[in-house]
Motif scaffolding. Structure first.
Motif, short mmCIF file in Angstrom:
data_model
loop_
_atom_site.label_atom_id
_atom_site.label_comp_id
_atom_site.label_asym_id
_atom_site.label_seq_id
_atom_site.Cartn_x
_atom_site.Cartn_y
_atom_site.Cartn_z
N CYS A 1 0.77 -1.19 -0.08
CA CYS A 1 0.21 -0.23 0.42
C CYS A 1 0.86 1.65 -0.19
N THR A 2 1.56 1.33 -1.46
CA THR A 2 2.47 2.17 -1.02
C THR A 2 2.13 3.72 -1.97
N ALA A 3 3.13 4.55 -1.97
CA ALA A 3 2.52 6.39 -2.33
C ALA A 3 1.28 6.54 -1.79
N GLY A 4 0.47 6.85 -2.90
CA GLY A 4 -0.85 7.44 -2.61
C GLY A 4 -1.58 6.48 -2.20
N THR B 1 18.78 8.11 2.96
CA THR B 1 19.69 7.90 4.22
C THR B 1 21.03 6.96 4.30
N GLY B 2 20.67 5.92 3.88
CA GLY B 2 21.65 4.73 3.73
C GLY B 2 21.45 4.27 4.56
N LEU C 1 13.59 3.44 -0.98
CA LEU C 1 13.89 4.55 -1.08
C LEU C 1 14.16 5.52 -0.18
N VAL C 2 14.03 4.32 1.03
CA VAL C 2 14.39 4.78 2.55
C VAL C 2 16.40 4.97 2.33
N ILE D 1 1.73 -0.25 4.77
CA ILE D 1 1.84 1.06 4.63
C ILE D 1 2.32 1.91 4.89
N PHE D 2 3.28 3.07 3.23
CA PHE D 2 3.76 3.45 3.57
C PHE D 2 4.10 4.96 2.36
#
Length: 577
Positions: free
Chosen positions: A222-225, A257-258, A252-253, A245-246
């Motif tokens: 359940c990603t992005a929009g 940020t590594g 992307l994280v 859900i994110f």
């Protein structure tokens, strides 16, 4: 003593009220026996009937091939990855756990086929209407075997149409979310405009304000929009380990940020159930999630009518009376391969309505439009059916009948088979006739647009030109619109492109003929029922012999809204914490 008598009187009054309420739930329609439509097949129909049968068989073959194609979703490899590696149920298996039975009215099954950006079977999501705890609900279920659950422009369009159906018919809506978000190479067709992706979230808020219940089951990504879908519903269920859900996933994280983080730690079911509060119900397995959803639906404020008790003999008699006198299989020979192969539309009506009974309205006036009352599985409907060109008298008659049904709160059924091309204007007298026709058709369009009753349209032949608007085409917002496989939808019918070209142009005859041939080829390709359904110009292609069942389901669905006990609009949507 006085208090005892008072309490006894109150109890008797409450019992009386309950009995009256129960009796009110078992109201019956006024008795009546409409005249029987005697419309058997005659020897004179044989040539046309057999030609139509051949065309229907070819259309049925195409229908079957496309149905098999969309049922395969993203193909064998994608299905194996979905079920074995990801340990998730397939979308149809999810429905089997969620719904009461297999009585499911699927919408726009062929959406997404043969589009400029490729094949997207079922537009990457399954939409339709099925029963949960006896209540008809709209289902919007992502199919992650198709392109990993990515949303394409046609996916967004299909989801918005399903929400529109829920709003128009006041149906509870259940989202089965398993999506990877928008397909970024086509973001310009998904994100920025009014009827693009953001409209789905706008609709969720409006539906909540209208007291149309919404429940989400997070059974995959359940990603992005897509993350906003469950957070804007009234209740959300999430499945452990497979639901996430994110806004941005682990890749992307890491890029930003590594930091390396697992999907479960970033946005799993435990996190959202125990920490963020984004979901309301935690489920260890998918089956548990669908049982939980069924229980949520049982808490909704609907009071369905009790089934009346009747003995076996009465049931058998009622069912026998309901069936038309003629076989529904004969509709295959009544589905015209072109306008010239149309038989009397009363033959179609007599194979759709209860007992083949039809109370015709203005039978001797404007005979190229058939209007009248009938019942379909006990539901009273007003029928408006093309039986030739929509002439001046026919359009006036149509306006009168539509307003009459609106006055009586009777749903309208349009059987559409319009003339292939607009009438030419070759003389002053013809110009006057056409002008009168235009005015009458304008009145009929106004009557259709302003009628507040539910409307169902079935295109049984052609849907061409302005006549299709007066017969409640897509632009006139019917509750449901279906096509038979033989149907054609275009501004003018294939073979009639010449009617659109100027007759006094400077082009040579050969050039004009070439242009006409090219237009006719385009019309033939683009007017097909399957071409239009792939682009969501309708709610699906249905087989002629299944039409009566589809109409029964639609009329049951439309009627359900009267059983909702609380419908007053709120000032705003339900706000989650």
């Amino acid at each position: 003593m006085y208090h005892c008598m008072t309490r006894l009187a109150e109890q008797l009054w409450q019992c009386s009220v309950r009995r009256m309420s129960s009796a009110a739930g078992r109201k019956r329609s006024l008795r009546g026996a409409f005249p029987v439509l005697e419309q058997p097949l005659q020897l004179i129909h044989r040539h046309v009937y057999e030609a139509n049968i051949q065309n229907s068989n070819a259309c049925h073959k195409m229908f079957k091939e496309l149905s098999e194609k969309v049922r395969k979703g993203g193909g064998e490899n994608a299905i194996a990855r979905h079920t074995q590696r990801n340990r998730k149920l397939l979308v149809w298996d999810r429905l089997r756990h969620l719904l009461d039975d297999e009585d499911f009215l699927e919408l726009s099954a062929f959406a997404g086929l043969d589009l400029p950006y490729g094949d997207i079977p079922s537009a990457g999501c399954l939409t339709g209407i099925g029963r949960i705890r006896g209540l008809w609900c709209v289902i919007i279920a992502n199919d992650a075997t198709v392109k990993g659950g990515a949303s394409y422009p046609i996916t967004v369009k299909k989801q918005l149409r399903a929400q529109e159906v829920a709003i128009k018919n006041r149906l509870p809506c259940v989202y089965l979310v398993d999506s990877g978000g928008a397909f970024l190479p086509l973001q310009a067709e998904i994100f920025p405009d009014k009827n693009h992706g953001g409209k789905a979230f706008y609709n969720e808020a409006i539906m909540s304000a209208l007291k149309i219940p919404q429940v989400a089951v997070v059974c995959g990504s359940c990603t992005a929009g897509g993350a906003y879908v469950p957070t804007m519903t009234e209740e959300a269920v999430m499945v452990h380990r497979i639901g996430t859900i994110f806004l941005g996933g682990p890749p992307l994280v890491k890029a930003a940020t590594g930091e390396e983080v697992t999907p479960e730690d970033l946005g799993g079911a435990r996190l959202h159930a125990e920490v963020s509060g984004c979901i309301d119900h935690f489920a260890w397995e998918e089956e548990e999630a669908y049982n939980c959803t069924r229980n949520i639906i049982s808490t909704l404020n609907f009071q369905l009518p009790e089934d009346e008790e009747e003995d076996e003999g009465m049931t058998r008699k009622r069912k026998t009376e309901e069936e038309p006198l003629y076989s529904s299989e004969e509709l295959l020979g009544l589905a015209p391969q072109s306008y010239g192969y149309s038989l009397d539309v009363k033959m179609v009506i007599s194979r759709l309505v209860d007992g083949s009974r039809f109370q015709e309205f203005k039978a001797r006036y404007g005979t190229t439009l058939i209007t009248g009352f009938a019942k379909i599985h006990g539901h009273l409907v007003g029928i408006v059916a093309n039986n030739g060109e929509l002439l001046y008298q026919a359009a006036l008659k149509g306006s009168h009948f539509i307003q009459l049904c609106d006055q009586r709160d009777i749903p309208l059924l349009f059987l559409q088979n319009t003339a292939p091309a607009a009438a030419p204007t070759l003389s002053t007298k013809q110009a006057e006739t056409n002008s009168n026709r235009l005015k009458a058709q304008g009145s009929m369009m106004s009557a259709v647009a302003c009628a507040a009753v539910p409307k169902i349209t079935v295109v049984i032949g052609g849907s061409h030109g302005a006549d299709s608007y007066a017969m409640c085409g897509r632009a006139f917002d019917p509750n449901f619109l279906f096509l038979w496989p033989n149907a054609r939808v275009s501004v003018t019918a294939p073979g009639h492109a010449g009617s659109l070209l100027p007759t006094d142009g400077e082009e040579e005859e050969e050039q004009r003929k070439q242009l006409e041939d090219d237009l006719n080829r385009t019309l033939k390709d683009e007017s097909s029922a399957f071409y239009g359904s792939a682009r969501l110009w309708d709610d699906g292609v249905i087989l002629p012999q299944k039409t009566r069942k589809v109409l029964r389901d639609c009329l049951d669905i439309i009627k359900q809204q009267q059983y909702q006990l609380s419908k007053e609009r709120r000032q705003c949507a339900l706000l989650r914490m």
